[in-house]
Write a protein that holds these residues in place. Structure first.
Motif, short mmCIF file in Angstrom:
data_model
loop_
_atom_site.label_atom_id
_atom_site.label_comp_id
_atom_site.label_asym_id
_atom_site.label_seq_id
_atom_site.Cartn_x
_atom_site.Cartn_y
_atom_site.Cartn_z
N SER A 82 9.88 -12.88 -23.32
CA SER A 82 9.29 -12.37 -22.08
C SER A 82 10.42 -11.94 -21.15
CB SER A 82 8.44 -13.46 -21.41
OG SER A 82 7.84 -12.97 -20.24
N LEU A 83 10.24 -10.81 -20.48
CA LEU A 83 11.27 -10.29 -19.58
C LEU A 83 10.66 -10.11 -18.19
CD1 LEU A 83 12.83 -7.59 -21.93
CD2 LEU A 83 13.81 -9.81 -21.33
N PRO A 84 11.35 -10.57 -17.15
CA PRO A 84 10.81 -10.50 -15.78
C PRO A 84 11.05 -9.13 -15.16
CG PRO A 84 12.93 -11.61 -15.76
CD PRO A 84 12.64 -11.29 -17.20
N LEU A 85 10.42 -8.11 -15.70
CA LEU A 85 10.64 -6.74 -15.24
C LEU A 85 9.43 -6.22 -14.48
CD1 LEU A 85 12.35 -5.21 -18.42
CD2 LEU A 85 13.44 -6.14 -16.38
N HIS A 86 9.68 -5.65 -13.31
CA HIS A 86 8.66 -4.98 -12.50
C HIS A 86 9.31 -3.69 -11.98
CE1 HIS A 86 6.28 -8.69 -12.61
NE2 HIS A 86 7.42 -9.32 -12.35
N GLU A 87 9.34 -2.68 -12.83
CA GLU A 87 10.22 -1.55 -12.59
C GLU A 87 9.58 -0.38 -11.84
OE1 GLU A 87 13.56 -1.83 -15.82
OE2 GLU A 87 11.78 -0.90 -16.71
N PHE A 88 8.28 -0.36 -11.67
CA PHE A 88 7.64 0.84 -11.13
C PHE A 88 6.76 0.53 -9.93
CE2 PHE A 88 8.11 1.36 -15.81
CZ PHE A 88 9.20 2.22 -15.76
N ASP A 89 7.15 -0.46 -9.13
CA ASP A 89 6.36 -0.86 -7.97
C ASP A 89 6.58 0.06 -6.77
OD1 ASP A 89 5.27 -2.96 -9.34
OD2 ASP A 89 6.63 -4.46 -8.55
N SER A 90 7.72 0.71 -6.70
CA SER A 90 8.05 1.52 -5.52
C SER A 90 7.39 2.90 -5.59
CB SER A 90 9.57 1.68 -5.42
OG SER A 90 9.91 2.55 -4.36
N SER A 91 7.01 3.42 -4.44
CA SER A 91 6.44 4.77 -4.37
C SER A 91 7.49 5.81 -3.98
CB SER A 91 5.29 4.81 -3.35
OG SER A 91 5.76 4.47 -2.05
N THR A 92 8.74 5.38 -3.84
CA THR A 92 9.84 6.30 -3.57
C THR A 92 10.99 6.01 -4.53
OG1 THR A 92 10.84 4.82 -1.91
CG2 THR A 92 9.24 6.43 -1.13
N GLU A 93 11.67 7.04 -4.97
CA GLU A 93 12.78 6.88 -5.90
C GLU A 93 13.85 7.94 -5.63
OE1 GLU A 93 13.80 4.82 -8.02
OE2 GLU A 93 12.08 3.57 -8.53
N THR A 94 15.09 7.57 -5.89
CA THR A 94 16.19 8.52 -5.90
C THR A 94 16.51 8.84 -7.35
OG1 THR A 94 17.12 7.71 -3.81
CG2 THR A 94 18.60 8.93 -5.28
N ILE A 95 16.46 10.11 -7.70
CA ILE A 95 16.66 10.58 -9.07
C ILE A 95 18.02 11.24 -9.17
CG2 ILE A 95 15.75 12.03 -10.92
CD1 ILE A 95 13.91 9.70 -10.06
N ARG A 96 18.85 10.72 -10.06
CA ARG A 96 20.20 11.26 -10.23
C ARG A 96 20.17 12.46 -11.18
NH1 ARG A 96 22.27 5.15 -11.15
NH2 ARG A 96 20.23 5.21 -12.19
N VAL A 97 20.89 13.51 -10.80
CA VAL A 97 20.87 14.75 -11.57
C VAL A 97 22.30 15.26 -11.78
CG1 VAL A 97 18.60 15.38 -10.68
CG2 VAL A 97 20.64 16.27 -9.55
N ILE A 98 22.48 15.95 -12.91
CA ILE A 98 23.70 16.71 -13.15
C ILE A 98 23.41 18.15 -12.78
CG2 ILE A 98 25.37 17.48 -14.88
CD1 ILE A 98 23.30 14.43 -15.61
N MET A 99 24.15 18.72 -11.86
CA MET A 99 23.87 20.07 -11.40
C MET A 99 24.17 21.09 -12.50
SD MET A 99 22.64 19.58 -8.42
CE MET A 99 22.62 21.23 -7.70
#
Length: 335
Positions: free
Chosen positions: A168-185
């Motif tokens: 079992s893993l204590p993961l709750h990864e998608f609770d936020s409604s905002t995210e910063t997405i890293r991109v390579i230009m």
């Protein structure tokens, strides 16, 4: 030996990592939308890394098992229930013959993944068991699961896994409604004005309802090009961000086309693609520019995290050291 589909859910398909090596012939890779959740689901069961799973979108299926096995559910929280009792996400779960698994609607995220210890009996087509819905090949008869379908499993063993209570893993990864997405230009970021680049990197964008396995369009401020964004069609990478004439970025996902004629201002770092595909309509995202070297380092960090997960689930948990607690847990599992 397998399970019967009582309800197919909104869009439930068989997926793995997809079909590599055919893009030059115009055939996309496809496969799972969220590769991180997919890998963790198989990791929890000691499955091969590319073993096929069920991918459930927004509303999950109801399954009746015709044999005992172990499953794991990862990704967005779909509030699963086994025989009407809630069961945890990111945990190995023992199911008996006759048990009914109900995967509900997404409380968080957009997709979830169900892995099976006995492996799905799905034919390999062009090196993959994944479903290509547009071409109607792979997976279960080339389509989504429908009410009344039956899927067999390939093996009869693996009714128990070592260190079961630790899986079992204590993961709750998608609770936020905002995210910063890293991109390579790039590769065509030079086609955009300095104002357009500044808008792209310093504005908040909203996930629109134009969202499927092919891609997702952002609503937000106009991303200005210098002299238009049409180009001679060239290759498309997973996570590429096209900006058509309307100035709204489109992030291309698992079922993206293999070539396209709009300038690509950037490409989402592969470690952040799960954050994109698990967004919900009206969620907010911002883009942050990073280098190729930084993106490669993030992959190494993530691989180290996967190894830590493996180590964690292969150690005795504290309940095992308490004989009475162990007996009580085993009684719940097998009675």
């Amino acid at each position: 030996m397998g399970f019967r589909v009582i309800k197919g859910g909104l869009l439930t398909t068989v997926q793995d990592l997809g079909r590599s090596g055919y893009q030059s012939q115009g055939f996309n890779v496809g496969g799972v939308m969220d590769r991180r959740s997919f890998r963790i689901a198989n990791l929890l069961l000691d499955n091969p890394e590319n073993e096929a799973v069920l991918e459930c979108t927004l509303i999950g299926p109801t399954l009746e098992f015709t044999s005992s096995q172990i499953i794991a559910i990862t990704g967005g929280d779909f509030r699963p229930e086994l025989n009407d009792d809630p069961v945890p996400m990111y945990t190995a779960i023992y199911v008996n013959k006759g048990d009914v698994l109900k995967v509900g609607s997404a409380r968080t995220g957009r997709t979830c993944y169900i892995a099976f210890s006995n492996y799905l009996q799905i034919p390999v087509v062009m090196g993959s068991r994944s479903t290509n819905l547009k071409c109607g090949i792979g997976g279960f008869k080339g389509r989504k699961l429908n009410d009344g379908d039956y899927i067999s499993t390939r093996i009869k063993r693996r009714k128990y896994l070592p260190f079961f209570l630790s899986r079992s893993l204590p993961l709750h990864e998608f609770d936020s409604s905002t995210e910063t997405i890293r991109v390579i230009m790039g590769p065509q970021d030079d086609m955009f004005s300095s104002k357009g680049i500044e808008t792209f990197l310093n504005s908040e964008f909203t996930i629109s309802s134009n969202f499927d396995r092919m891609g997702v369009r952002m609503d937000g401020p106009f991303v200005e090009s210098k002299m238009g964004s049409d180009i001679i069609s060239d290759g498309i990478a997973l996570g590429a961000i096209q900006v058509p004439a309307h100035g709204k970025p489109i992030i291309l996902l698992a079922d993206h086309q293999t070539a396209g004629g709009y300038a690509k201002i950037g490409t989402v770092a592969s470690v952040d693609l799960p954050k994109v595909v698990q967004r919900r309509i009206d969620d907010k995202i911002r883009f942050k520019s990073i280098t190729v070297e930084e993106a490669q380092h993030l992959i190494k960090v993530e691989e180290h995290e996967y190894q830590e997960f493996r180590n964690r689930i292969h150690k005795p948990c504290k309940e095992v050291l308490e004989v009475r607690l162990t007996a009580q847990r085993l009684e719940k599992l097998f009675v």
